[in-house]
Design a protein around this motif. Structure first.
Motif, PDB file in Angstrom:
ATOM      1  N   LYS A 137      10.982   7.158   0.166  1.00 29.06           N
ATOM      2  CA  LYS A 137      11.260   7.254  -1.136  1.00 29.06           C
ATOM      3  C   LYS A 137       9.235   7.869  -1.293  1.00 29.06           C
ATOM      4  O   LYS A 137       9.062   8.655  -2.348  1.00 29.06           O
ATOM      5  CB  LYS A 137      10.927   6.348  -2.298  1.00 29.06           C
ATOM      6  N   ARG A 138       8.609   7.279  -0.953  1.00 31.41           N
ATOM      7  CA  ARG A 138       7.164   7.817  -0.779  1.00 31.41           C
ATOM      8  C   ARG A 138       6.806   9.157   0.248  1.00 31.41           C
ATOM      9  O   ARG A 138       6.871  10.613  -0.732  1.00 31.41           O
ATOM     10  CB  ARG A 138       6.192   6.650   0.499  1.00 31.41           C
ATOM     11  N   SER A 142      14.898  -2.315   3.867  1.00 33.68           N
ATOM     12  CA  SER A 142      14.080  -1.746   2.463  1.00 33.68           C
ATOM     13  C   SER A 142      12.573  -1.945   2.052  1.00 33.68           C
ATOM     14  O   SER A 142      12.586  -0.739   1.424  1.00 33.68           O
ATOM     15  CB  SER A 142      13.838  -3.466   1.437  1.00 33.68           C
ATOM     16  N   VAL A 143      12.340  -1.901   3.417  1.00 29.77           N
ATOM     17  CA  VAL A 143      10.887  -1.398   4.003  1.00 29.77           C
ATOM     18  C   VAL A 143      11.009  -0.050   4.088  1.00 29.77           C
ATOM     19  O   VAL A 143      10.402   0.828   4.235  1.00 29.77           O
ATOM     20  CB  VAL A 143      10.065  -1.889   5.329  1.00 29.77           C
ATOM     21  N   VAL A 167       3.184   6.828   6.649  1.00 26.14           N
ATOM     22  CA  VAL A 167       4.518   6.809   6.422  1.00 26.14           C
ATOM     23  C   VAL A 167       4.949   6.887   8.257  1.00 26.14           C
ATOM     24  O   VAL A 167       5.837   6.278   8.361  1.00 26.14           O
ATOM     25  CB  VAL A 167       5.537   7.562   5.620  1.00 26.14           C
ATOM     26  N   SER A 168       4.816   8.404   8.831  1.00 27.47           N
ATOM     27  CA  SER A 168       5.099   8.178  10.072  1.00 27.47           C
ATOM     28  C   SER A 168       4.317   6.455  11.208  1.00 27.47           C
ATOM     29  O   SER A 168       5.430   6.075  12.029  1.00 27.47           O
ATOM     30  CB  SER A 168       4.734   9.712  10.167  1.00 27.47           C
ATOM     31  N   HIS A 203       0.275  -1.541   0.360  1.00 35.38           N
ATOM     32  CA  HIS A 203      -0.367   0.053  -0.173  1.00 35.38           C
ATOM     33  C   HIS A 203       0.913   1.374   0.156  1.00 35.38           C
ATOM     34  O   HIS A 203       0.195   2.809  -0.047  1.00 35.38           O
ATOM     35  CB  HIS A 203      -1.267  -0.184   1.316  1.00 35.38           C
ATOM     36  N   VAL A 204       2.249   1.042  -0.207  1.00 35.19           N
ATOM     37  CA  VAL A 204       2.492   2.870  -0.002  1.00 35.19           C
ATOM     38  C   VAL A 204       2.534   3.571  -0.879  1.00 35.19           C
ATOM     39  O   VAL A 204       2.799   5.035  -0.661  1.00 35.19           O
ATOM     40  CB  VAL A 204       3.760   1.811   0.246  1.00 35.19           C
TER      41      VAL A 204
END
Length: 159
Positions: A76-77, A69-70, A43-44, A34-35
């Protein structure tokens, strides 16, 4: 209006799924799936939950490389947003410190550089999170960020 209500519900449902995750692997799965739908709160929340679950042996299922990697997906988001508000900002910096990152990490620099823009919205808890995280990571924020934090801390004391 109906569309915005369903969007709001979807955002809340996604936040709830992150908060209820029982392992760092479960958070990772949610992020991977779902990113693209994440806002700054997601994100936070994901980074914060990842930090808390990683700290507990029985809820830690990811290797450091998998966790990295997560975090990279979250970074990036986050960099795609025009701005980030005070609470998510301080929570993210706290999360990086809790996960054992060093202050020279590019995301820590990026987040710390955002401080002067939002510092007036920091409550005492956000201020404490930032100072604790910077100290824990041995991060040297810019003079501009430090001056902004000092000004805000003094304003909180006067309130």
């Amino acid at each position: 209006n109906k569309l915005s209500m369903s969007g709001l519900s979807a955002a809340r449902i996604l936040t709830s799924r992150i908060v209820k995750a029982q392992s760092d692997g479960e958070v990772a799965d949610i992020v991977k799936q779902h990113v693209g739908e994440f806002d700054e709160i997601h994100v936070s929340t994901a980074a914060n939950k990842l930090a808390k679950l990683t700290a507990r042996r029985h809820t830690r299922t990811l290797s450091k490389n998998q966790r990295d990697s997560v975090l990279l997906l979250l970074e990036k988001r986050l960099r795609g947003f025009k701005s980030i508000r005070a609470r998510p900002l301080s929570n993210l910096v706290w999360s990086y410190a809790k996960l054992g990152y060093h202050g020279n990490h590019s995301m820590v620099h990026y987040l710390s550089d955002q401080v002067p823009r939002v510092v007036d919205d920091f409550d005492p808890q956000s201020l404490a999170n930032m100072v604790w995280a910077w100290a824990t990571m041995r991060h040297q924020p810019s003079a501009h960020a430090l001056a902004a934090m000092e000004r805000r801390m003094l304003a909180c004391v006067d309130d």
